[in-house]
Write a protein that holds these residues in place. Structure first.
Motif, PDB file in Angstrom:
ATOM      1  N   ALA A 160       0.844  -1.178   0.000  1.00  0.00           N
ATOM      2  CA  ALA A 160       0.000   0.000   0.000  1.00  0.00           C
ATOM      3  C   ALA A 160       0.892   1.244   0.000  1.00  0.00           C
ATOM      4  O   ALA A 160       2.080   1.160   0.270  1.00  0.00           O
ATOM      5  CB  ALA A 160      -0.880  -0.015   1.240  1.00  0.00           C
ATOM      6  N   ASP A 161       0.293   2.394  -0.340  1.00  0.00           N
ATOM      7  CA  ASP A 161       1.085   3.626  -0.287  1.00  0.00           C
ATOM      8  C   ASP A 161       1.019   4.247   1.115  1.00  0.00           C
ATOM      9  O   ASP A 161       1.177   5.427   1.285  1.00  0.00           O
ATOM     10  CB  ASP A 161       0.613   4.613  -1.362  1.00  0.00           C
ATOM     11  N   HIS A 162       0.754   3.427   2.099  1.00  0.00           N
ATOM     12  CA  HIS A 162       0.744   3.856   3.496  1.00  0.00           C
ATOM     13  C   HIS A 162       1.196   2.657   4.315  1.00  0.00           C
ATOM     14  O   HIS A 162       1.333   1.556   3.776  1.00  0.00           O
ATOM     15  CB  HIS A 162      -0.651   4.330   3.899  1.00  0.00           C
ATOM     16  N   PRO A 163       1.420   2.806   5.626  1.00  0.00           N
ATOM     17  CA  PRO A 163       1.975   1.680   6.384  1.00  0.00           C
ATOM     18  C   PRO A 163       1.005   0.519   6.620  1.00  0.00           C
ATOM     19  O   PRO A 163       1.399  -0.499   7.137  1.00  0.00           O
ATOM     20  CB  PRO A 163       2.347   2.315   7.732  1.00  0.00           C
ATOM     21  N   GLY A 164      -0.246   0.664   6.277  1.00  0.00           N
ATOM     22  CA  GLY A 164      -1.211  -0.394   6.560  1.00  0.00           C
ATOM     23  C   GLY A 164      -1.295  -1.444   5.467  1.00  0.00           C
ATOM     24  O   GLY A 164      -0.431  -1.537   4.599  1.00  0.00           O
ATOM     25  N   LEU A 165      -2.364  -2.229   5.537  1.00  0.00           N
ATOM     26  CA  LEU A 165      -2.580  -3.300   4.555  1.00  0.00           C
ATOM     27  C   LEU A 165      -2.992  -2.711   3.206  1.00  0.00           C
ATOM     28  O   LEU A 165      -3.700  -1.716   3.164  1.00  0.00           O
ATOM     29  CB  LEU A 165      -3.719  -4.207   5.028  1.00  0.00           C
ATOM     30  N   SER A 174       3.812  -2.834  11.126  1.00  0.00           N
ATOM     31  CA  SER A 174       3.716  -1.567  10.402  1.00  0.00           C
ATOM     32  C   SER A 174       3.376  -0.463  11.383  1.00  0.00           C
ATOM     33  O   SER A 174       2.475  -0.585  12.189  1.00  0.00           O
ATOM     34  CB  SER A 174       2.628  -1.669   9.347  1.00  0.00           C
ATOM     35  N   ARG A 177       6.529   5.268   5.643  1.00  0.00           N
ATOM     36  CA  ARG A 177       6.344   3.899   5.140  1.00  0.00           C
ATOM     37  C   ARG A 177       7.224   2.969   5.932  1.00  0.00           C
ATOM     38  O   ARG A 177       8.313   3.342   6.365  1.00  0.00           O
ATOM     39  CB  ARG A 177       6.762   3.824   3.672  1.00  0.00           C
ATOM     40  N   HIS A 187      -7.296   1.201   7.416  1.00  0.00           N
ATOM     41  CA  HIS A 187      -5.943   1.761   7.331  1.00  0.00           C
ATOM     42  C   HIS A 187      -5.885   2.880   6.294  1.00  0.00           C
ATOM     43  O   HIS A 187      -5.292   3.930   6.529  1.00  0.00           O
ATOM     44  CB  HIS A 187      -4.937   0.668   6.963  1.00  0.00           C
ATOM     45  N   TYR A 211      -4.902   6.598   7.549  1.00  0.00           N
ATOM     46  CA  TYR A 211      -3.671   7.285   7.178  1.00  0.00           C
ATOM     47  C   TYR A 211      -3.939   8.514   6.319  1.00  0.00           C
ATOM     48  O   TYR A 211      -3.178   9.479   6.357  1.00  0.00           O
ATOM     49  CB  TYR A 211      -2.701   6.317   6.494  1.00  0.00           C
TER      50      TYR A 211
END
Lengths: 96, 162
Positions: A63-68, B48, B66, B119, B123
């Motif tokens: 993903a373009d973020h730290p999540g799933l 993460s 990231r 998520h 975010y």
């Protein structure tokens, strides 16, 4: 796999996906359904449809973020056929 | 590459580039020297993390990195924020339990996308600085997971009975 017939809401999901050949995210379907699909139920429906082989999901590797990463859903050939059959039989897709 | 909402303190790329085996545990290192250098390496999904940096008691802008970023170093420690907080991604613990309890197919098709949506929205809100709304999204996301589970139980019972 359970019941091979699709419910009205499942047909609604299939008809939404038919109009978007590149696929849709779950939340996009919720927004496009004008309140007929809820956030809490859309993935239950999509999971059932994927179990039946009517839709296919593909998630980006990252993903373009730290999540799933979110999966993107596309219609499969059996899904298209069941939708066409339902429309030939005049079954409502619960879509205006 | 990293994404920041806070340009109020200087930073530069770390001198070592990507961390390799034998180098300090990035998380531990970050805890030991929280204000001077924050290292990141490729963590697994459960780990993460978002790093929330704030100054003093007043909540400050949120910085989201990231998980693969390894090149963050504050060049001037005296200008660094006074307090750093490392936060797990919302739903991480829940994901761990549900992955253990549910079948892989059920988890992959129903739970993981629900958490992925949470998520995504969480975010996005953090990036725009709306921390309160981000918290609300995290709470709502947990409730949605419970709803999905409840629906699944009803579905399973229906299959069992009919």
């Amino acid at each position: 796999v359970g019941n091979p017939f699709a419910s009205a809401k499942e047909l609604l999901v299939l008809s939404l996906l038919r109009d978007e050949p590149q696929g849709m995210y779950g939340l996009e379907m919720v927004n496009a359904s004008d309140g007929r699909l809820a956030r809490g139920t859309v993935y239950v429906l999509l999971g059932r449809l994927e179990d039946k082989g009517y839709v296919h999901s593909r998630a980006a590797k990252k993903a373009d973020h730290p999540g799933l990463p979110r999966p993107r859903y596309t219609l499969t050939a059996p899904g298209r056929r069941i939708l066409e059959a339902a429309q030939m039989l005049g079954v409502s897709t619960a879509r205006a | 590459m990293w994404d920041d909402m806070d340009n109020s303190y200087p930073y530069e790329e770390g001198p070592h580039g990507t961390l390799g085996p034998g180098e300090p545990d990035p998380l531990m290192f970050g805890r030991q020297v929280p204000h001077a250098v924050i290292w990141y390496t490729e963590l697994n999904r459960m780990q993460s993390l978002a790093v929330q940096i704030s100054t003093g008691r007043r909540p400050g802008p949120v910085t989201v990195f990231r998980a693969s970023d390894v090149k963050i170093a504050v060049s001037d420690p005296s200008a660094a924020p006074e307090r750093s907080r490392i936060v797990r991604a919302p739903g991480s613990r829940l994901m761990g339990w549900l992955r253990f309890l549910l079948s892989p197919g059920w988890y992959r098709l129903r739970i993981a996308p629900t958490i992925a949506d949470m998520h995504e929205e969480y975010y996005q809100e953090l990036k725009t600085g709306h921390t309160c709304h981000a918290r609300w999204i995290a709470i709502r996301g947990h409730l949605l997971v419970v709803k999905v589970l409840a629906k699944g139980v009803v579905e399973a019972l229906k299959d069992l009975i009919f």
